[in-house]
Design a protein around this motif. Structure first.
Motif, PDB file in Angstrom:
ATOM      1  N   LEU A 214       0.868  -1.172   0.000  1.00  0.00           N
ATOM      2  CA  LEU A 214       0.000   0.000   0.000  1.00  0.00           C
ATOM      3  C   LEU A 214       0.909   1.226   0.000  1.00  0.00           C
ATOM      4  CD1 LEU A 214      -3.161   0.539   0.251  1.00  0.00           C
ATOM      5  CD2 LEU A 214      -2.584   1.429   2.508  1.00  0.00           C
ATOM      6  N   THR A 215       0.701   2.123  -0.976  1.00  0.00           N
ATOM      7  CA  THR A 215       1.546   3.314  -1.096  1.00  0.00           C
ATOM      8  C   THR A 215       0.697   4.574  -1.028  1.00  0.00           C
ATOM      9  OG1 THR A 215       1.410   3.254  -3.526  1.00  0.00           O
ATOM     10  CG2 THR A 215       3.250   2.089  -2.479  1.00  0.00           C
ATOM     11  N   ASP A 216       1.366   5.658  -0.671  1.00  0.00           N
ATOM     12  CA  ASP A 216       0.719   6.967  -0.546  1.00  0.00           C
ATOM     13  C   ASP A 216       0.780   7.680  -1.889  1.00  0.00           C
ATOM     14  OD1 ASP A 216      -0.238   9.438   0.154  1.00  0.00           O
ATOM     15  OD2 ASP A 216       1.256   9.825   1.709  1.00  0.00           O
ATOM     16  N   GLU A 217      -0.391   7.971  -2.466  1.00  0.00           N
ATOM     17  CA  GLU A 217      -0.463   8.671  -3.751  1.00  0.00           C
ATOM     18  C   GLU A 217      -0.695  10.169  -3.591  1.00  0.00           C
ATOM     19  OE1 GLU A 217      -0.276   6.704  -6.980  1.00  0.00           O
ATOM     20  OE2 GLU A 217       0.745   5.737  -5.290  1.00  0.00           O
ATOM     21  N   GLY A 218      -0.832  10.639  -2.346  1.00  0.00           N
ATOM     22  CA  GLY A 218      -1.074  12.058  -2.097  1.00  0.00           C
ATOM     23  C   GLY A 218      -2.539  12.412  -2.155  1.00  0.00           C
ATOM     24  N   ARG A 219      -2.897  13.534  -1.574  1.00  0.00           N
ATOM     25  CA  ARG A 219      -4.266  14.063  -1.581  1.00  0.00           C
ATOM     26  C   ARG A 219      -5.282  13.045  -1.038  1.00  0.00           C
ATOM     27  NH1 ARG A 219      -4.641  18.791  -4.447  1.00  0.00           N
ATOM     28  NH2 ARG A 219      -2.847  19.312  -5.776  1.00  0.00           N
ATOM     29  N   GLY A 220      -4.869  12.307  -0.004  1.00  0.00           N
ATOM     30  CA  GLY A 220      -5.794  11.387   0.648  1.00  0.00           C
ATOM     31  C   GLY A 220      -6.031  10.075  -0.075  1.00  0.00           C
ATOM     32  N   THR A 221      -5.208   9.791  -1.072  1.00  0.00           N
ATOM     33  CA  THR A 221      -5.386   8.570  -1.862  1.00  0.00           C
ATOM     34  C   THR A 221      -4.252   7.584  -1.577  1.00  0.00           C
ATOM     35  OG1 THR A 221      -6.542   9.704  -3.646  1.00  0.00           O
ATOM     36  CG2 THR A 221      -5.511   7.601  -4.196  1.00  0.00           C
ATOM     37  N   ALA A 222      -4.611   6.346  -1.289  1.00  0.00           N
ATOM     38  CA  ALA A 222      -3.652   5.250  -1.169  1.00  0.00           C
ATOM     39  C   ALA A 222      -3.801   4.351  -2.387  1.00  0.00           C
ATOM     40  CB  ALA A 222      -3.894   4.467   0.105  1.00  0.00           C
ATOM     41  N   ARG A 223      -2.733   3.609  -2.692  1.00  0.00           N
ATOM     42  CA  ARG A 223      -2.802   2.687  -3.839  1.00  0.00           C
ATOM     43  C   ARG A 223      -2.395   1.288  -3.385  1.00  0.00           C
ATOM     44  NH1 ARG A 223      -3.529   2.756  -9.189  1.00  0.00           N
ATOM     45  NH2 ARG A 223      -3.683   5.038  -9.127  1.00  0.00           N
ATOM     46  N   LEU A 224      -3.254   0.337  -3.669  1.00  0.00           N
ATOM     47  CA  LEU A 224      -2.962  -1.075  -3.421  1.00  0.00           C
ATOM     48  C   LEU A 224      -2.185  -1.609  -4.618  1.00  0.00           C
ATOM     49  CD1 LEU A 224      -5.510  -3.682  -2.049  1.00  0.00           C
ATOM     50  CD2 LEU A 224      -4.001  -4.255  -3.948  1.00  0.00           C
ATOM     51  N   ARG A 225      -1.040  -2.246  -4.339  1.00  0.00           N
ATOM     52  CA  ARG A 225      -0.166  -2.696  -5.425  1.00  0.00           C
ATOM     53  C   ARG A 225       0.305  -4.135  -5.209  1.00  0.00           C
ATOM     54  NH1 ARG A 225       2.300   1.454  -8.459  1.00  0.00           N
ATOM     55  NH2 ARG A 225       1.969   3.576  -7.666  1.00  0.00           N
ATOM     56  N   LEU A 226       0.533  -4.797  -6.329  1.00  0.00           N
ATOM     57  CA  LEU A 226       1.271  -6.068  -6.387  1.00  0.00           C
ATOM     58  C   LEU A 226       0.722  -7.138  -5.436  1.00  0.00           C
ATOM     59  CD1 LEU A 226       4.984  -4.867  -6.664  1.00  0.00           C
ATOM     60  CD2 LEU A 226       3.284  -5.156  -8.465  1.00  0.00           C
ATOM     61  N   LEU A 227      -0.599  -7.251  -5.383  1.00  0.00           N
ATOM     62  CA  LEU A 227      -1.191  -8.347  -4.619  1.00  0.00           C
ATOM     63  C   LEU A 227      -0.916  -9.661  -5.337  1.00  0.00           C
ATOM     64  CD1 LEU A 227      -3.150  -9.479  -2.401  1.00  0.00           C
ATOM     65  CD2 LEU A 227      -4.984  -9.128  -4.075  1.00  0.00           C
ATOM     66  N   HIS A 228      -0.434 -10.635  -4.594  1.00  0.00           N
ATOM     67  CA  HIS A 228      -0.328 -11.982  -5.177  1.00  0.00           C
ATOM     68  C   HIS A 228      -0.378 -13.027  -4.079  1.00  0.00           C
ATOM     69  CE1 HIS A 228       3.837 -12.775  -3.899  1.00  0.00           C
ATOM     70  NE2 HIS A 228       3.715 -13.987  -4.409  1.00  0.00           N
ATOM     71  N   VAL A 229      -0.817 -14.229  -4.455  1.00  0.00           N
ATOM     72  CA  VAL A 229      -0.808 -15.389  -3.567  1.00  0.00           C
ATOM     73  C   VAL A 229      -0.140 -16.523  -4.327  1.00  0.00           C
ATOM     74  CG1 VAL A 229      -2.199 -17.039  -2.256  1.00  0.00           C
ATOM     75  CG2 VAL A 229      -2.930 -14.651  -2.415  1.00  0.00           C
ATOM     76  N   GLU A 230       0.792 -17.200  -3.673  1.00  0.00           N
ATOM     77  CA  GLU A 230       1.489 -18.311  -4.318  1.00  0.00           C
ATOM     78  C   GLU A 230       0.506 -19.436  -4.657  1.00  0.00           C
ATOM     79  OE1 GLU A 230       4.618 -18.872  -5.245  1.00  0.00           O
ATOM     80  OE2 GLU A 230       5.368 -16.894  -4.637  1.00  0.00           O
ATOM     81  N   PRO A 231       0.723 -20.118  -5.779  1.00  0.00           N
ATOM     82  CA  PRO A 231      -0.206 -21.186  -6.171  1.00  0.00           C
ATOM     83  C   PRO A 231      -0.432 -22.241  -5.094  1.00  0.00           C
ATOM     84  CG  PRO A 231       1.222 -20.644  -8.012  1.00  0.00           C
ATOM     85  CD  PRO A 231       1.726 -19.858  -6.833  1.00  0.00           C
ATOM     86  N   PHE A 232       0.612 -22.644  -4.365  1.00  0.00           N
ATOM     87  CA  PHE A 232       0.447 -23.686  -3.361  1.00  0.00           C
ATOM     88  C   PHE A 232      -0.395 -23.223  -2.177  1.00  0.00           C
ATOM     89  CE2 PHE A 232       4.100 -21.494  -1.489  1.00  0.00           C
ATOM     90  CZ  PHE A 232       3.788 -21.517  -0.143  1.00  0.00           C
ATOM     91  N   ALA A 233      -0.550 -21.890  -2.012  1.00  0.00           N
ATOM     92  CA  ALA A 233      -1.205 -21.341  -0.821  1.00  0.00           C
ATOM     93  C   ALA A 233      -2.610 -20.821  -1.098  1.00  0.00           C
ATOM     94  CB  ALA A 233      -0.349 -20.212  -0.249  1.00  0.00           C
ATOM     95  N   ARG A 234      -3.125 -21.066  -2.282  1.00  0.00           N
ATOM     96  CA  ARG A 234      -4.441 -20.524  -2.613  1.00  0.00           C
ATOM     97  C   ARG A 234      -5.557 -21.315  -1.933  1.00  0.00           C
ATOM     98  NH1 ARG A 234      -2.588 -19.305  -8.879  1.00  0.00           N
ATOM     99  NH2 ARG A 234      -1.211 -17.571  -8.266  1.00  0.00           N
ATOM    100  N   ARG A 235      -6.728 -20.698  -1.899  1.00  0.00           N
ATOM    101  CA  ARG A 235      -7.921 -21.246  -1.253  1.00  0.00           C
ATOM    102  C   ARG A 235      -7.768 -21.334   0.263  1.00  0.00           C
ATOM    103  NH1 ARG A 235      -6.912 -23.796  -5.782  1.00  0.00           N
ATOM    104  NH2 ARG A 235      -5.805 -25.485  -4.717  1.00  0.00           N
ATOM    105  N   ARG A 236      -6.936 -20.476   0.821  1.00  0.00           N
ATOM    106  CA  ARG A 236      -6.783 -20.371   2.278  1.00  0.00           C
ATOM    107  C   ARG A 236      -7.273 -19.027   2.812  1.00  0.00           C
ATOM    108  NH1 ARG A 236      -2.377 -23.694   4.791  1.00  0.00           N
ATOM    109  NH2 ARG A 236      -1.601 -25.179   3.255  1.00  0.00           N
ATOM    110  N   GLY A 237      -7.738 -18.144   1.931  1.00  0.00           N
ATOM    111  CA  GLY A 237      -8.186 -16.826   2.358  1.00  0.00           C
ATOM    112  C   GLY A 237      -7.068 -15.815   2.501  1.00  0.00           C
ATOM    113  N   ILE A 238      -5.894 -16.113   1.943  1.00  0.00           N
ATOM    114  CA  ILE A 238      -4.749 -15.212   2.094  1.00  0.00           C
ATOM    115  C   ILE A 238      -4.971 -13.903   1.349  1.00  0.00           C
ATOM    116  CG2 ILE A 238      -2.314 -14.918   1.486  1.00  0.00           C
ATOM    117  CD1 ILE A 238      -1.916 -17.870   2.215  1.00  0.00           C
ATOM    118  N   GLY A 239      -5.476 -13.975   0.125  1.00  0.00           N
ATOM    119  CA  GLY A 239      -5.709 -12.753  -0.640  1.00  0.00           C
ATOM    120  C   GLY A 239      -6.661 -11.817   0.075  1.00  0.00           C
ATOM    121  N   ASP A 240      -7.752 -12.359   0.602  1.00  0.00           N
ATOM    122  CA  ASP A 240      -8.711 -11.532   1.346  1.00  0.00           C
ATOM    123  C   ASP A 240      -8.061 -10.914   2.575  1.00  0.00           C
ATOM    124  OD1 ASP A 240     -11.520 -11.725   0.154  1.00  0.00           O
ATOM    125  OD2 ASP A 240     -10.941 -13.820   0.186  1.00  0.00           O
TER     126      ASP A 240
END
Length: 306
Positions: A214-240
């Motif tokens: 999560l980065t600061d974009e200025g003027r009250g805006t944040a940016r979510l970046r580069l979300l990923h979950v490894e294939p072996f770890a999926r379906r565990r709710g990690i992304g959420d």
């Protein structure tokens, strides 16, 4: 595939020899490796039924019965009776069986400690993570629950490299994506604002299972970046869980909105964003990855009721 098969078979031959798996006297005791494993399971589970041991070890019933009989002959176990059920015979260690287990357990710990003592701390961590990841790859349901921590030295570069590899394999996004990710993480490190920005790592037994920035974009805006979950770890709710960390952090630090950029083909990620209240506000085709790809801009309004 042939090279992978040969590598794994070569490791298996090395490791069975290294740990004494085919020795008649495992760790110079009067047991072989299957018997040592059975003794361990009884010690950890007692009182335990033979059927429970069979399920835990996935052993042939006749083979298990013969090992249990040898343990009885040595005086290592006793089989209790349950009132009202003549067939139920739970197994427990005797005092001599407990002594045999404790000696075996100490010898195993000492053997592992001797292996680890030859390694420096970085090598030791590499080995432990490699073995944990091998188990998780071969048995995705194994492993403890994930935990989420903030980034440490080396994490963000590893994330960029790992995502480049995963997207090259899944979508043929090559050096164009790698360049975008390298520039993103370099800027994050160069301009990092403590208390306003963060990177979170999801781990399972010390193995990286996913990440988000999560980065600061200025003027009250944040940016979510580069979300990923490894294939072996999926379906565990990690992304959420990673997205929830971003949203909670942004609310706590007074951001009015979170923006993100994703792609139409990334269905799993888009479903996560939608579940957490993000809305798609723009769609545009770009060529940054070397071929036409439809990108999407999504927004979460943090001024509305959570």
């Amino acid at each position: 595939m042939e090279q992978a098969i040969q590598t794994i078979r070569g490791f298996n031959r090395f490791f069975t020899r290294h740990v004494g798996a085919i020795d008649a006297r495992f760790l110079d005791m009067d047991v072989n490796l299957p018997e040592a494993r059975l003794l361990f399971e009884i010690a950890m589970r007692e009182p335990v039924m033979a059927s429970g041991l069979q399920d835990a070890l996935d052993l042939d019933r006749g083979y298990l019965s013969r090992m249990v009989a040898r343990f009885e002959d040595r005086g290592w176990i006793r089989r209790d009776r349950v009132e009202g059920d003549a067939r139920a015979r739970p197994i427990r260690l005797t005092s001599s069986g407990r002594a045999a287990f404790e000696m075996l357990d100490e010898r195993q710990r000492s053997a592992v400690a001797a292996d680890l003592a030859r390694l420096d701390p970085v090598e030791r961590d590499d080995l432990v993570q490699a073995l944990a990841k091998a188990r998780l790859l071969l048995d995705p349901d194994a492993g403890a629950d994930f935990r989420i921590r903030t980034f440490r030295t080396g994490d963000v570069s590893h994330i960029a490299a790992r995502q480049s590899i995963l997207y090259a394999a899944s979508h043929s996004w090559g050096h164009g994506l790698e360049l975008v990710e390298a520039e993103t993480v370099a800027a994050f490190l160069r301009n990092f604002k403590p208390g306003r920005e963060q990177c979170w790592i999801a781990e399972i037994e010390g193995v990286t299972a996913g990440a988000v920035f999560l980065t600061d974009e200025g003027r009250g805006t944040a940016r979510l970046r580069l979300l990923h979950v490894e294939p072996f770890a999926r379906r565990r709710g990690i992304g959420d869980a990673l997205v929830r960390h971003c949203i909670g952090f942004a609310r706590e630090n007074g951001y009015a909105e979170i923006m993100l950029w994703t792609h139409t083909v990334l269905d799993a990620a888009r479903r996560i964003y939608a579940r957490h209240g993000f809305e798609r506000i723009a769609t545009e085709v770009h060529h940054a990855f070397g071929e036409p790809v439809q990108g999407e801009t999504w927004r979460l309004d943090l001024t509305a009721n959570p």
